[in-house]
Design an enzyme around this catalytic site. Structure first.
Site, short mmCIF file in Angstrom:
data_model
loop_
_atom_site.label_atom_id
_atom_site.label_comp_id
_atom_site.label_asym_id
_atom_site.label_seq_id
_atom_site.Cartn_x
_atom_site.Cartn_y
_atom_site.Cartn_z
N ALA A 32 0.96 -1.33 -0.02
CA ALA A 32 0.02 0.05 -0.10
C ALA A 32 1.10 1.30 -0.19
O ALA A 32 0.88 2.07 0.89
CB ALA A 32 -0.99 -0.12 1.19
N HIS A 37 7.20 5.61 1.36
CA HIS A 37 8.10 4.62 0.92
C HIS A 37 9.22 4.57 -0.05
O HIS A 37 10.08 4.40 -0.50
CB HIS A 37 6.95 3.38 0.51
CG HIS A 37 6.16 2.62 1.74
ND1 HIS A 37 4.81 3.00 1.54
CD2 HIS A 37 6.20 2.16 2.71
CE1 HIS A 37 4.22 2.49 2.43
NE2 HIS A 37 5.09 1.75 3.44
P1 AMP Z 1 5.36 -0.11 6.42
O1 AMP Z 1 4.79 -0.34 4.94
O2 AMP Z 1 4.27 0.74 6.88
O3 AMP Z 1 5.72 -1.21 7.26
O4 AMP Z 1 6.34 0.95 6.11
C1 AMP Z 1 7.77 0.64 5.56
C2 AMP Z 1 8.62 1.39 5.86
O5 AMP Z 1 8.08 2.81 5.29
C3 AMP Z 1 8.97 1.51 7.37
O6 AMP Z 1 10.47 1.88 7.43
C4 AMP Z 1 8.39 2.91 7.58
O7 AMP Z 1 9.01 3.47 8.69
C5 AMP Z 1 8.62 3.80 6.36
N1 AMP Z 1 7.50 4.82 6.28
C6 AMP Z 1 6.18 4.54 6.49
N2 AMP Z 1 5.47 5.88 6.28
C7 AMP Z 1 6.38 6.92 6.00
C8 AMP Z 1 6.65 8.12 6.00
N3 AMP Z 1 5.46 8.95 6.25
N4 AMP Z 1 8.03 8.68 5.87
C9 AMP Z 1 8.85 8.14 5.57
N5 AMP Z 1 9.04 6.70 5.93
C10 AMP Z 1 7.69 6.18 6.29
#
Ligand code: AMP
Length: 296
Positions: A32, A37
């Site tokens: 998503a 990301h």
């Molecule tokens: P997730 O798919 O939510 O597990 O996130 C994957 C990676 O993206 C993790 O390292 C999160 O910290 C990073 N991430 C999620 N949201 C953000 C954001 N708004 N800004 C920067 N990195 C993000």
């Protein structure tokens, strides 16, 4: 972009890349995908030769089955975004590729599976006990379990994580140090919407009214940073609780001002050199987290 679902095929491909002395940069995600990301992919591009992203909604880090079931999934558009961003390899395994039947059974029975420590005694101190650790039992064990598996499969030189999940990065840094996994962990800044809301895959689950209210979370954090010079920590906490809880439909789960290294809550700004303020809020059925660094 080459897409792999199978671990042996991915490993074979990455082995040949490593043999060419190329630096592998890894961005693990749960899909998503949004611009947050993609900012990690962009950071990886500046510091590595080959970029690999993973998309895997990890069942063991969900303590709430409804949260897992409603986690947004959008593989086709994720693939398009990754291609456009210049990602070289995508690893998108099925659950059975990542977990044995025994591991899934332990999760089902809510028994903490520590096999990822490979017999080492690992102590996270407060890192897995406070804030998210307290409110989401078992969450960080699941995170450490899946990230250690992914690191063993991908064997990246560098891995990129978002500061958005501040506590998660602290856990991963501690895990790689304690397990001796040779990977450099790089933390990337929080990407925000124009109105300040931290980007999150969960934001699309907010209805129109909730989406309008959500920027109050970051607005409150920005205000805290401004007020931190002349207000005490108890005053700041009272301010946040009042701001958030007075908004109908919003509930403050926690707001903590902590030592960035140990995540120990502090009562006075003199108690730590580096300080971060972390917040978790539920808005309707959606749980959102955010943070702001008060002292780097
Ligand atoms: P997730 O798919 O939510 O597990 O996130 C994957 C990676 O993206 C993790 O390292 C999160 O910290 C990073 N991430 C999620 N949201 C953000 C954001 N708004 N800004 C920067 N990195 C993000």
């Amino acid at each position: 972009m080459i897409i792999f679902n199978s671990i042996p095929e991915l490993k074979k491909h990455l082995d040949s890349i490593r043999n060419q002395q190329k630096i592998i940069g890894f961005v693990p995600t749960m899909g998503a995908l949004h611009k947050g990301h993609i900012s990690l992919i962009n950071a990886a591009k500046t510091q590595s030769d080959v970029i690999i992203a993973s998309i895997f909604v990890n069942p063991t880090q969900f303590n709430d089955i409804n949260d897992l079931k409603s986690y947004p999934k959008n593989l086709d558009s994720d693939i398009q975004l990754l291609k456009k961003a210049g990602c070289d390899v995508l690893f998108a395994p099925e659950i059975r590729e990542m977990y044995t039947a025994k591991e899934l059974e332990l999760k089902k029975q809510q028994i903490e599976d520590r096999s990822w420590t490979e017999g080492k005694s690992i102590d996270f101190g407060l890192l897995d006990k406070v804030m998210e650790g307290m409110h989401r039992p078992g969450h960080f064990n699941g995170v450490a379990q899946v990230v250690s598996k992914l690191f063993r499969i991908v064997e990246p030189h560098k891995a990129f994580f978002g500061q958005k999940d501040f506590q998660q990065v602290a856990i991963i840094r501690s895990m790689v140090t304690q397990l001796g996994i040779p990977v450099e962990i790089i933390t990337c800044p929080i990407m925000r919407e124009a109105d300040g809301l931290a980007m999150s895959s969960r934001n699309i689950r907010l209805n129109a009214e909730e989406r309008k209210k959500a920027p109050l979370i970051s607005k409150t954090l920005f205000k805290i940073k401004e007020l931190a010079n002349n207000k005490s920590i108890p005053e700041l906490k009272a301010y946040v609780a009042a701001e958030i809880n007075l908004e109908p439909g919003m509930r403050l789960e926690y707001f903590e001002i902590v030592n960035s290294e140990t995540l120990q809550s502090i009562n006075d700004f003199s108690q730590a050199k580096s300080i971060v303020a972390c917040i978790a809020v539920t808005l309707g059925t959606v749980r959102l987290i955010d943070n702001i660094i008060l002292k780097p």
